[in-house]
Design a protein around this motif. Structure first.
Motif, mmCIF file in Angstrom:
data_model
loop_
_atom_site.group_PDB
_atom_site.id
_atom_site.type_symbol
_atom_site.label_atom_id
_atom_site.label_comp_id
_atom_site.label_asym_id
_atom_site.label_seq_id
_atom_site.Cartn_x
_atom_site.Cartn_y
_atom_site.Cartn_z
ATOM 1 N N GLY A 116 -1.106 -9.158 -2.293
ATOM 2 C CA GLY A 116 -1.177 -9.628 -0.917
ATOM 3 C C GLY A 116 -0.608 -8.641 0.073
ATOM 4 N N LEU A 117 -1.416 -8.248 1.046
ATOM 5 C CA LEU A 117 -1.003 -7.273 2.052
ATOM 6 C C LEU A 117 -1.140 -7.808 3.480
ATOM 7 C CD1 LEU A 117 -2.769 -4.232 0.362
ATOM 8 C CD2 LEU A 117 -0.297 -4.597 0.492
ATOM 9 N N ALA A 118 -2.200 -8.562 3.750
ATOM 10 C CA ALA A 118 -2.393 -9.134 5.075
ATOM 11 C C ALA A 118 -1.234 -10.063 5.423
ATOM 12 C CB ALA A 118 -3.709 -9.899 5.132
ATOM 13 N N PHE A 119 -1.005 -10.278 6.715
ATOM 14 C CA PHE A 119 0.153 -11.086 7.107
ATOM 15 C C PHE A 119 -0.004 -12.546 6.698
ATOM 16 C CE2 PHE A 119 -2.321 -12.576 10.692
ATOM 17 C CZ PHE A 119 -1.723 -13.760 11.088
ATOM 18 N N LYS A 120 -1.255 -12.978 6.428
ATOM 19 C CA LYS A 120 -1.507 -14.339 5.946
ATOM 20 C C LYS A 120 -2.849 -14.328 5.213
ATOM 21 C CE LYS A 120 -2.996 -17.553 8.681
ATOM 22 N NZ LYS A 120 -3.158 -18.540 9.780
ATOM 23 N N PRO A 121 -3.158 -15.379 4.458
ATOM 24 C CA PRO A 121 -4.439 -15.405 3.742
ATOM 25 C C PRO A 121 -5.630 -15.534 4.691
ATOM 26 C CG PRO A 121 -2.898 -17.064 2.885
ATOM 27 C CD PRO A 121 -2.321 -16.551 4.161
ATOM 28 N N ASN A 122 -6.814 -15.199 4.157
ATOM 29 C CA ASN A 122 -8.087 -15.362 4.858
ATOM 30 C C ASN A 122 -8.209 -14.504 6.107
ATOM 31 O OD1 ASN A 122 -9.087 -17.316 3.009
ATOM 32 N ND2 ASN A 122 -7.858 -18.877 4.017
ATOM 33 N N THR A 123 -7.525 -13.366 6.106
ATOM 34 C CA THR A 123 -7.662 -12.397 7.193
ATOM 35 C C THR A 123 -7.354 -11.012 6.641
ATOM 36 O OG1 THR A 123 -6.877 -11.753 9.397
ATOM 37 C CG2 THR A 123 -5.251 -12.695 7.911
ATOM 38 N N ASP A 124 -7.828 -9.995 7.344
ATOM 39 C CA ASP A 124 -7.461 -8.617 6.982
ATOM 40 C C ASP A 124 -6.485 -8.040 8.005
ATOM 41 O OD1 ASP A 124 -9.143 -8.326 9.149
ATOM 42 O OD2 ASP A 124 -10.414 -6.785 8.246
ATOM 43 N N ARG A 158 -1.312 -6.456 11.367
ATOM 44 C CA ARG A 158 -0.350 -6.288 12.461
ATOM 45 C C ARG A 158 0.936 -7.049 12.155
ATOM 46 N NH1 ARG A 158 -4.586 -7.619 17.229
ATOM 47 N NH2 ARG A 158 -5.354 -8.958 15.537
ATOM 48 N N GLU A 159 2.043 -6.327 12.171
ATOM 49 C CA GLU A 159 3.377 -6.896 11.919
ATOM 50 C C GLU A 159 3.478 -7.565 10.547
ATOM 51 O OE1 GLU A 159 5.900 -6.480 14.009
ATOM 52 O OE2 GLU A 159 4.747 -5.621 15.657
ATOM 53 N N ALA A 160 2.624 -7.170 9.609
ATOM 54 C CA ALA A 160 2.635 -7.785 8.279
ATOM 55 C C ALA A 160 3.916 -7.426 7.531
ATOM 56 C CB ALA A 160 1.427 -7.325 7.471
ATOM 57 N N PRO A 161 4.593 -8.398 6.906
ATOM 58 C CA PRO A 161 5.799 -8.108 6.126
ATOM 59 C C PRO A 161 5.562 -7.088 5.018
ATOM 60 C CG PRO A 161 5.664 -10.446 6.549
ATOM 61 C CD PRO A 161 4.365 -9.854 7.032
ATOM 62 N N SER A 162 4.350 -7.042 4.473
ATOM 63 C CA SER A 162 4.058 -6.086 3.388
ATOM 64 C C SER A 162 4.305 -4.651 3.828
ATOM 65 C CB SER A 162 2.614 -6.235 2.915
ATOM 66 O OG SER A 162 1.695 -5.882 3.948
ATOM 67 N N ARG A 163 4.107 -4.347 5.100
ATOM 68 C CA ARG A 163 4.310 -2.984 5.590
ATOM 69 C C ARG A 163 5.783 -2.597 5.520
ATOM 70 N NH1 ARG A 163 0.872 -2.580 11.138
ATOM 71 N NH2 ARG A 163 1.793 -0.475 11.098
#
Length: 454
Positions: free
Chosen positions: A328-336, A339-344
């Motif tokens: 999981g990389l996107a900030f939430k599911p069902n989107t790419d 921006r401001e994603a915790p994974s970064r």
């Protein structure tokens, strides 16, 4: 109705496609020729479930078109939606240059009455600025009798469920003036949104400034709930409580409810971070310190590093020779959306400590690499430590631990025995509390969630 949507980004495309689906004729404008070319070739520049199919259906029916022709866009619609970006400025305030540019273009080409609708998320007072700009431009052209009305109609779309949210809204907020033009514009908007009010009235009419503030207030409240639960989860970790039990205990109270009470690695995306900042900035401009929102933002920034802290506690500060699998990389599911994603934050911290990363996301891998290139602009060679794979289990072999950052449904029921066999050490850092600690213990995992006591 003939509708113009200025801005073919996330909000603009969803708004345009959904209004076309209801039988309106929609002209989607964007100044980015590459984006328009993608749309005219049958593609969609963002990932949102159901959006591509809806756009294709309405293109075929002749109800939606995409263009960079500003003059044609103004001529097309009596209703002009402004749905451009309002990125944060250096001081955290909303940058309105795209909103004001759109308004100026409307004034430049309009020759008849227009309803200008601010769909973009904008601070209190923006409609007044837009109205003043248009009036000034028209007067300068000698069109002193040409009238218009500016309405605030903020969007309340959740990424990953935006089409559903638009077609079945909880509420529609419309802010308008009480003068003759404003009342006429309100009636046009009432007709536009009539299909959503067949079963019961969902539209709330109010003054413009209240409508502008409603959008920020909604996102700030949701962000506050998230940060509140994350602080409680951190306390639960220390005292040995289970935040999931706490969530159920308080969520059952009808005054509280269950929504946005899940502990995790913090919020991200295009809305909550910038809207909390912008609302705080608006207050500061009026010499008011919104202390709760300041705390919400501080908690969220710290929470994005919570998994890193757990990993360091497990493996030490020096992560040279360590490999971590990330699901999981996107900030939430069902989107790419990255921006401001915790994974970064997580990837940057681990890589800079010497770790190797093997990551999977169902849709966001390409966008993630674009974002990470910005995060490592000071040390681009570190990008070589990051590998993207097409399937979740391809990230696992020989990894020292699995890190779960985004709660995609596809991650909920893995083959735990195979997972345990292929991990170098059976450790899972679960940033979204997908699994039950007791079940993980039975499978032989060292399982570390957020506020989950085993």
């Amino acid at each position: 109705m003939n509708i113009t949507i200025i801005g073919s980004g996330y909000v603009g495309l969803v708004t345009g496609a959904c209004l076309a689906e209801l039988g309106n004729h929609v002209f989607c404008l964007d100044v980015d020729q590459a984006k328009i070319d993608i749309l005219n070739s049958g593609g969609v520049p963002i990932y949102e479930p159901g959006l591509k199919e809806m756009i294709s259906r309405n293109v075929e029916a002749g109800r939606i078109q995409f263009s960079t022709d500003i003059k044609a866009s103004v001529e097309h619609g009596e209703i002009q939606f402004i749905a451009v970006g309002t990125p944060p400025d250096e001081d955290g305030s909303a940058d309105l240059k795209y909103v004001l540019a759109a308004a100026k273009n409307i004034a430049k080409y309009m020759t008849s009455f227009k309803v200008v609708i601010d769909k973009s998320t904008v601070p209190v007072g923006t409609a007044l600025r837009v109205s003043h700009l248009i009036r000034t431009e028209l007067d300068a052209k000698g069109l002193v009798d040409l009238n218009f009305s500016v309405i605030s109609n903020p969007e309340f779309l959740k990424e990953g469920a935006a089409v559903e949210d638009f077609m079945r809204p909880d509420r529609i907020v419309v802010g308008s003036d009480e003068d003759e033009a404003g009342l006429y514009a309100r009636e046009l908007v009432r007709k536009l949104y009539a299909p959503f009010n067949r079963h019961h009235e969902r539209t709330y009419y109010m003054d413009v400034k209240s409508a502008e503030l409603t959008k920020y207030a909604a996102n700030a409240m949701l962000a506050t709930r998230i940060s509140f639960m994350n602080e409680l989860a951190n306390l639960a970790d220390i005292v040995g409580a289970d935040i999931e039990a706490v969530r159920q205990g308080i969520g059952s109270d009808s005054r509280i409810g269950y929504g946005f009470l899940y502990a995790g690695t913090g919020y991200g995306g295009s809305c909550f971070p910038k809207d909390v900042q912008a609302l705080s900035n608006t207050a500061n401009e009026h010499q008011l310190d919104l202390r709760i929102l300041r705390a919400v933002e501080d908690v969220n920034n710290l929470q994005k590093g919570i998994l890193v802290n757990k990993i360091i506690k497990q493996f030490g500060e020096d992560l040279n020779g360590r490999t971590f699998a990330i699901w999981g990389l996107a900030f939430k599911p069902n989107t790419d959306d990255m921006r401001e994603a915790p994974s970064r934050v997580i990837i940057s911290e681990l890589v800079r400590r010497g770790a190797m990363i093997v990551a999977h996301d169902p849709v966001a891998s390409e966008e993630a690499m674009r974002s990470l290139r910005l995060d490592f602009v000071d040390a681009p060679e570190l990008l070589n430590r990051i590998t993207m794979v097409e399937k979740p289990m391809l990230a696992i072999p020989d990894a020292d631990a699995l890190i779960i950052v985004t709660e995609w449904k596809a991650f909920r029921s893995p083959d735990f025995e195979l997972l345990k066999q292929q991990l170098k050490t059976p450790i899972i850092f679960d940033g979204r509390n997908l699994f039950e600690p007791s079940v993980m213990s039975e499978h032989g995992f060292n399982y570390q969630g957020i506020g989950r006591h085993n």
